[in-house]
Write an enzyme that holds these catalytic residues in place. Structure first.
Site, PDB file in Angstrom:
ATOM      1  N   LYS A 115      20.029  29.393  25.378  1.00 16.11           N
ATOM      2  CA  LYS A 115      19.141  28.740  26.355  1.00 16.11           C
ATOM      3  C   LYS A 115      18.928  29.699  27.522  1.00 16.11           C
ATOM      4  CE  LYS A 115      18.530  24.757  29.411  1.00 16.11           C
ATOM      5  NZ  LYS A 115      18.337  25.506  30.674  1.00 16.11           N
TER       6      LYS A 115
ATOM      7  N   ASP B  96      26.468  43.415  29.146  1.00 18.18           N
ATOM      8  CA  ASP B  96      25.475  44.439  29.465  1.00 18.18           C
ATOM      9  C   ASP B  96      26.053  45.563  30.322  1.00 18.18           C
ATOM     10  OD1 ASP B  96      23.579  43.188  27.990  1.00 18.18           O
ATOM     11  OD2 ASP B  96      22.360  42.481  29.670  1.00 18.18           O
TER      12      ASP B  96
ATOM     13  N   SER C  67      23.096  28.564  28.881  1.00 18.56           N
ATOM     14  CA  SER C  67      22.446  28.759  30.175  1.00 18.56           C
ATOM     15  C   SER C  67      23.284  29.650  31.106  1.00 18.56           C
ATOM     16  CB  SER C  67      22.174  27.388  30.801  1.00 18.56           C
ATOM     17  OG  SER C  67      21.336  27.489  31.916  1.00 18.56           O
TER      18      SER C  67
END
Length: 552
Positions: A318, A304, A293
């Site tokens: 998740k 990224d 999460s």
């Protein structure tokens, strides 16, 4: 004009038809809901009236609700009134209590940890204390949840605790006033080499971002030129704290995460809205299959933007957003309302909810079901569940013998006895070692204690025997199976010696906990921590570090 009128009339007819169709579908949907609720109510009345045994309404309906929600996703849950407090603690990291973690060994309730500055620590409660009574109620027949319920309560209220302590002839009694307990998000930060700082983040509860920000500033003042952020085993927590932590390492204004769900007005893009601490310091983020999460958001954002190198194992997978909705009688529904999307556009949620490992983490996803995305530098990354590390390090698992020694409390109890016989010295977690003399003391201490265990191999053999008997092959295989079982038993007898390195390390960490709490446990693990040592190696090799962050 006639043509325009015809077109206008045509559009009106289409609009009216679409509206009627939509309302018809909506009406059908409401009818289905009402019909099925009526069936459910009627069915329950019939069960309650005619079933042969008495029915417990709360239990039966609870099973029905859980079964219904289990058909959706693992994170949509019903929270009855008696579990609201536990959910609040989980989501905020705060509760009213005395600040202990407790567990059970051999039918005894013992203190596993006391939190820094907690009422329990200030009163004199120590790790290893056996809790006998809480407010004159014996704990012998209580499980851990029941003990925790007795220890928690309204802030400012007092409770009495009676404990048995190693080396003390008489039981000890304490009166402790409950206070607000804030579970530390950062149990340890410090230098792990001459210029590499380390920060451990265990959960994203209130204040996690502020704790990380403060820790990074302090480490830089101590001379840290590179940073390790450890998110291994971190189950996540508050979304805003994931944004805060990400913001520390990326420029203000950068997108962190977006959420998309059925209710469009709930969709939102979150950006870094504060000034960062350092957007250039080399960064290694440690992840594992237990990092979930909010942990995956932070790790994914760093990947990224090519802001840091991820080291470890594929994360949990998740990528779902939950919200709570109030229900009648002070109960609540925690339901999934959206999915997370990190800056590259990928979702970290596993494609389906059923194909999971035993620990709940995402299983292997076929390449055909993955979509390709790019980082800011053009590196290829993929969705399909979890975040993949840039440098993979095989996760460490204890051998069955070590697990059994820990599970039965033998390592815990030996550490407690060691502490009370060596109180005059405070060992340094960086230099303390379980030498041959101490390890032999532990082996002698184990004599006469039962630590038998069944390995996965033995369980597989037991299943093989059952299958062989069913297939009428056992008589042909009995001799070979008996021989294999004898070999395993012979090896198990030597397991303490065979796996002594990891047993020594477990002993070392548990002993350090007696003197230095959680900080000591973490600090004493660095020497043998493969992921930490790999992170130091990667950060120290600037050429290799940079090569991992550019497109191949």
């Amino acid at each position: 004009m006639k043509l325009q009128r015809k077109i206008g009339i045509g559009l009106l007819i289409v609009t009216v038809f679409a509206l009627f169709s939509f309302r018809a579908k909506l009406s059908d949907r409401y009818f289905e809901i009402i019909k099925n609720l009526d069936i459910f109510t009627t069915l329950y009345k019939e069960l309650n009236t005619f079933y042969v045994d008495e029915i417990n309404p709360s239990e039966l309906l609870g099973i029905g609700i859980d079964a219904m929600l289990n058909s959706l996703d693992p994170y949509t849950n019903y929270i009855p009134e008696d579990r609201i407090e536990d959910y609040r603690i989980m989501s905020t990291g705060q509760y009213g209590g005395i600040g202990t973690a407790v567990g059970r060994f051999d039918g005894k309730t013992v203190v596993l940890m006391t939190f820094e500055g907690s009422p329990a620590e200030e009163a004199g409660i120590k790790i290893g204390d056996e809790i006998l009574e809480i407010n004159n109620k014996e704990t012998t027949d209580l499980d851990t949840d029941e003990v925790n319920t007795l220890l928690k309560g309204q802030i400012g209220t007092a409770l009495s605790v009676t404990i048995k302590r190693t080396g003390e002839k008489k039981d000890l009694s304490f009166t402790i006033k409950r206070d607000r307990i804030n579970i530390e998000s950062v149990p340890y930060s410090g230098m792990v080499s001459e210029d590499v700082g380390y920060i451990r983040l265990t959960e994203f509860s209130n204040g996690a971002g502020a704790e990380i920000r403060s820790a990074l500033i302090s480490l830089k003042e101590e001379g840290a030129k590179k940073i390790i952020l450890d998110l291994r085993g971190n189950p996540g927590g508050l979304l805003n704290e994931a944004i805060e932590v990400s913001n520390i390492f990326i420029p203000k204004g950068k997108e962190v995460v977006s959420t998309k769900g059925k209710i469009e007005e709930w969709n939102k893009t979150y950006t870094a809205n504060k000034n960062p601490v350092d957007i250039h310091i080399p960064l290694a983020v440690l992840i594992s299959n237990g990092s979930a999460s909010a942990s995956e958001i932070v790790a994914g954002v760093m990947q990224d933007y090519d802001r840091g190198v991820l080291i470890g194992q594929k994360s949990f997978g998740k990528g779902l957003v939950q919200a709570t909705r109030p229900l009648s009688y002070n109960s609540q529904l925690k339901l999934t309302t959206a999915k997370y999307y990190i800056p590259s556009g990928r979702c970290i949620q596993a494609i389906d909810y059923s194909h999971r490992n035993e620990d709940g983490s995402v299983g292997k996803i076929p390449d055909s079901l993955k979509s390709e995305f790019q980082t800011a530098a053009g590196r290829l990354v993929y969705d399909g569940g979890g975040v993949s590390p840039d440098v993979e390090v095989q996760g460490f698992n204890y051998a069955p013998i070590t697990i059994q020694l820990i599970k039965n409390g033998f390592i815990f109890n030996f550490a407690t006895e060691y502490y009370y016989s060596h109180q005059q010295e405070v060992p340094d977690p960086k230099t303390f070692e379980v030498d041959d003399k101490l390890f032999n003391e532990f082996k002698n201490w184990l004599e006469g204690k039962n630590y038998n265990y069944e390995s996965d191999t033995e369980r597989a053999i037991a299943e093989l025997i059952e299958e062989a008997k069913n297939d009428k092959y056992y008589n042909f295989l009995e001799e070979e199976i008996t021989s294999v079982k004898s070999e395993i038993e012979a090896h198990k007898a030597k397991d303490i010696e065979a796996f002594q390195d990891e047993i020594r390390q477990a002993l070392k960490e548990e002993i350090m906990a007696r003197y230095h709490k959680r900080q000591g446990m973490i600090q004493s693990s660095f020497e043998t921590d493969e992921e930490v040592n790999e992170a130091i190696r990667v950060l120290d090799d600037s050429g290799f570090y940079e090569s991992l962050l550019v497109s191949k």
